[in-house]
Design a protein around this motif. Sequence first.
Motif, PDB file in Angstrom:
ATOM      1  N   LEU A 257       0.838  -1.180   0.000  1.00  0.00           N
ATOM      2  CA  LEU A 257       0.000   0.000   0.000  1.00  0.00           C
ATOM      3  C   LEU A 257       0.885   1.245   0.000  1.00  0.00           C
ATOM      4  CD1 LEU A 257      -3.074   0.689   0.301  1.00  0.00           C
ATOM      5  CD2 LEU A 257      -2.699   0.777   2.765  1.00  0.00           C
ATOM      6  N   GLU A 258       0.554   2.209  -0.845  1.00  0.00           N
ATOM      7  CA  GLU A 258       1.328   3.444  -0.894  1.00  0.00           C
ATOM      8  C   GLU A 258       0.375   4.642  -0.946  1.00  0.00           C
ATOM      9  OE1 GLU A 258       5.242   5.498  -1.453  1.00  0.00           O
ATOM     10  OE2 GLU A 258       4.523   3.602  -0.608  1.00  0.00           O
ATOM     11  N   MET A 259       0.509   5.522   0.052  1.00  0.00           N
ATOM     12  CA  MET A 259      -0.332   6.706   0.102  1.00  0.00           C
ATOM     13  C   MET A 259       0.460   7.928  -0.372  1.00  0.00           C
ATOM     14  SD  MET A 259      -2.712   8.158   3.193  1.00  0.00           S
ATOM     15  CE  MET A 259      -1.363   8.764   4.226  1.00  0.00           C
ATOM     16  N   PHE A 260      -0.208   8.779  -1.150  1.00  0.00           N
ATOM     17  CA  PHE A 260       0.398  10.001  -1.684  1.00  0.00           C
ATOM     18  C   PHE A 260      -0.285  11.204  -1.043  1.00  0.00           C
ATOM     19  CE2 PHE A 260       1.040   6.634  -4.675  1.00  0.00           C
ATOM     20  CZ  PHE A 260       2.305   6.858  -5.208  1.00  0.00           C
ATOM     21  N   GLU A 261       0.486  12.212  -0.766  1.00  0.00           N
ATOM     22  CA  GLU A 261      -0.029  13.398  -0.089  1.00  0.00           C
ATOM     23  C   GLU A 261      -0.569  14.420  -1.095  1.00  0.00           C
ATOM     24  OE1 GLU A 261      -0.413  13.963   3.090  1.00  0.00           O
ATOM     25  OE2 GLU A 261       0.534  12.096   3.780  1.00  0.00           O
ATOM     26  N   GLY A 262      -1.838  14.772  -0.923  1.00  0.00           N
ATOM     27  CA  GLY A 262      -2.402  15.905  -1.649  1.00  0.00           C
ATOM     28  C   GLY A 262      -2.791  15.667  -3.090  1.00  0.00           C
ATOM     29  N   SER A 263      -2.662  14.445  -3.603  1.00  0.00           N
ATOM     30  CA  SER A 263      -2.949  14.209  -5.020  1.00  0.00           C
ATOM     31  C   SER A 263      -4.410  13.830  -5.234  1.00  0.00           C
ATOM     32  CB  SER A 263      -2.033  13.127  -5.583  1.00  0.00           C
ATOM     33  OG  SER A 263      -2.001  11.991  -4.756  1.00  0.00           O
ATOM     34  N   SER A 264      -4.935  14.229  -6.372  1.00  0.00           N
ATOM     35  CA  SER A 264      -6.332  13.972  -6.714  1.00  0.00           C
ATOM     36  C   SER A 264      -6.474  12.590  -7.356  1.00  0.00           C
ATOM     37  CB  SER A 264      -6.837  15.051  -7.662  1.00  0.00           C
ATOM     38  OG  SER A 264      -6.061  15.050  -8.856  1.00  0.00           O
ATOM     39  N   HIS A 265      -7.677  12.287  -7.780  1.00  0.00           N
ATOM     40  CA  HIS A 265      -7.979  10.992  -8.401  1.00  0.00           C
ATOM     41  C   HIS A 265      -7.101  10.757  -9.632  1.00  0.00           C
ATOM     42  CE1 HIS A 265     -10.444   7.515  -9.156  1.00  0.00           C
ATOM     43  NE2 HIS A 265     -10.755   7.934 -10.366  1.00  0.00           N
ATOM     44  N   VAL A 266      -6.452   9.604  -9.700  1.00  0.00           N
ATOM     45  CA  VAL A 266      -5.454   9.244 -10.718  1.00  0.00           C
ATOM     46  C   VAL A 266      -4.477  10.391 -10.993  1.00  0.00           C
ATOM     47  CG1 VAL A 266      -6.773   7.399 -11.805  1.00  0.00           C
ATOM     48  CG2 VAL A 266      -7.046   9.704 -12.677  1.00  0.00           C
ATOM     49  N   HIS A 268      -1.716  10.848  -8.794  1.00  0.00           N
ATOM     50  CA  HIS A 268      -0.539  10.613  -7.949  1.00  0.00           C
ATOM     51  C   HIS A 268       0.766  10.720  -8.739  1.00  0.00           C
ATOM     52  CE1 HIS A 268      -3.883   9.271  -5.665  1.00  0.00           C
ATOM     53  NE2 HIS A 268      -3.956   8.078  -6.216  1.00  0.00           N
ATOM     54  N   MET A 269       0.776  10.199  -9.950  1.00  0.00           N
ATOM     55  CA  MET A 269       1.995  10.234 -10.764  1.00  0.00           C
ATOM     56  C   MET A 269       2.349  11.663 -11.161  1.00  0.00           C
ATOM     57  SD  MET A 269       3.416  10.445 -14.046  1.00  0.00           S
ATOM     58  CE  MET A 269       2.187  10.001 -15.286  1.00  0.00           C
ATOM     59  N   ARG A 270       1.344  12.469 -11.475  1.00  0.00           N
ATOM     60  CA  ARG A 270       1.610  13.854 -11.895  1.00  0.00           C
ATOM     61  C   ARG A 270       2.192  14.681 -10.754  1.00  0.00           C
ATOM     62  NH1 ARG A 270      -3.457  12.927 -14.046  1.00  0.00           N
ATOM     63  NH2 ARG A 270      -4.504  14.274 -12.528  1.00  0.00           N
ATOM     64  N   LEU A 271       1.722  14.458  -9.539  1.00  0.00           N
ATOM     65  CA  LEU A 271       2.169  15.263  -8.406  1.00  0.00           C
ATOM     66  C   LEU A 271       3.432  14.710  -7.753  1.00  0.00           C
ATOM     67  CD1 LEU A 271       1.180  17.838  -6.996  1.00  0.00           C
ATOM     68  CD2 LEU A 271      -0.001  16.381  -5.328  1.00  0.00           C
ATOM     69  N   HIS A 272       3.581  13.390  -7.790  1.00  0.00           N
ATOM     70  CA  HIS A 272       4.711  12.738  -7.104  1.00  0.00           C
ATOM     71  C   HIS A 272       5.369  11.698  -8.025  1.00  0.00           C
ATOM     72  CE1 HIS A 272       3.283  14.500  -3.328  1.00  0.00           C
ATOM     73  NE2 HIS A 272       2.077  14.025  -3.595  1.00  0.00           N
ATOM     74  N   PRO A 273       5.937  12.109  -9.156  1.00  0.00           N
ATOM     75  CA  PRO A 273       6.452  11.125 -10.124  1.00  0.00           C
ATOM     76  C   PRO A 273       7.546  10.226  -9.569  1.00  0.00           C
ATOM     77  CG  PRO A 273       7.171  13.352 -10.692  1.00  0.00           C
ATOM     78  CD  PRO A 273       6.128  13.493  -9.631  1.00  0.00           C
ATOM     79  N   GLU A 274       8.466  10.777  -8.795  1.00  0.00           N
ATOM     80  CA  GLU A 274       9.565   9.951  -8.283  1.00  0.00           C
ATOM     81  C   GLU A 274       9.053   8.905  -7.304  1.00  0.00           C
ATOM     82  OE1 GLU A 274      13.976  10.447  -6.156  1.00  0.00           O
ATOM     83  OE2 GLU A 274      12.773  12.212  -6.629  1.00  0.00           O
ATOM     84  N   ASN A 278       9.166   4.877  -8.271  1.00  0.00           N
ATOM     85  CA  ASN A 278       9.982   4.092  -7.341  1.00  0.00           C
ATOM     86  C   ASN A 278       9.156   3.005  -6.679  1.00  0.00           C
ATOM     87  OD1 ASN A 278      12.343   5.491  -7.848  1.00  0.00           O
ATOM     88  ND2 ASN A 278      12.184   6.819  -6.057  1.00  0.00           N
ATOM     89  N   LYS A 279       7.910   3.339  -6.352  1.00  0.00           N
ATOM     90  CA  LYS A 279       7.046   2.340  -5.716  1.00  0.00           C
ATOM     91  C   LYS A 279       6.723   1.203  -6.670  1.00  0.00           C
ATOM     92  CE  LYS A 279       4.853   0.587  -2.336  1.00  0.00           C
ATOM     93  NZ  LYS A 279       5.604   0.145  -1.150  1.00  0.00           N
TER      94      LYS A 279
END
Length: 291
Positions: A257-266, A268-274, A278-279
């Motif tokens: 399970l991986e949670m992303f901070e502050g990203s909207s629906h689908v 996560h990659m745009r806001l936190h690409p690295e 990596n995950k």
Amino acid sequence: MAPQPISFPGFTPISDRVYLRNGHEKSKPAPANEPTTIIISGWGDGMPKHVSKYSDGYHELYPSARIIVILSRTFQATNQPEEARIQAMMPVVDTVFPTPAGSGNDKERVIVHAMSNTGAIFTAATIIAYQRRHGTDKPFPHHLLVLDSTPGSLDFRSQATRWSRAMAVGTAKFFPWPFVITHGLWYIFLWANYLWQILRGGVASGVWADRIINDKACVATDSSRVYLYSKEDEIIGYKDLEANVAHAKTLGYSVDLEMFEGSSHVGHMRLHPEQYWNKISGSWKQAIAEK
């Protein structure tokens, strides 16, 4: 007249919904520690220029792997009959698995990436299409299932509220009235469709997909899965998702399970690409090691 494929630069259409991009050196086998095939089942109404950013990311990680992208509309996910959904995914199965093991001399090493509820529904349809083609005693062969902003609740009431919002966001520009009216109309439509399915003896497509993805006869427990999500997702409730994860663990699935901070629906990659790639890379290495 049958629907025609759309323009998808870099991809060859297999059908109006399924598109293929070969790896750099398709004449040579992929390295033994890398996937041979990546299947991306995009979110509802996802456009090629947006979904291609995910295929580009995978291509950078695994340049020898072929990539298959499935593009579907939200309306198809919610309203297409079950049999039609399954038949629409047969080109995926026949491309990757012309035999039960795959299309090469060795078994395929597959990543399946499902995005939002629509992606999960057509991932489930692909799983059933495989069993229709090769036997119901054979779970869908893959190493890693990536569930990006999916699945949601098994409860249709929760799904209808969130799905109607997603459909309203996608169609509001076509109507002159306020957004709340569009949202309400889609909510009524989904409930009417749901009740009609019950009268016919069917189930809602999202509920159907969740059941298949968590059915050990369809998806073997020796495969791995990783859920990518955020608390800010406006379509998929994070508590629903975490409950689904807990249920999958009780069934014996290897779950991350991986949670992303502050990203909207689908998003996560745009806001936190690295963090995102990596995950996925780490989850693939773990899946290979566990096999």
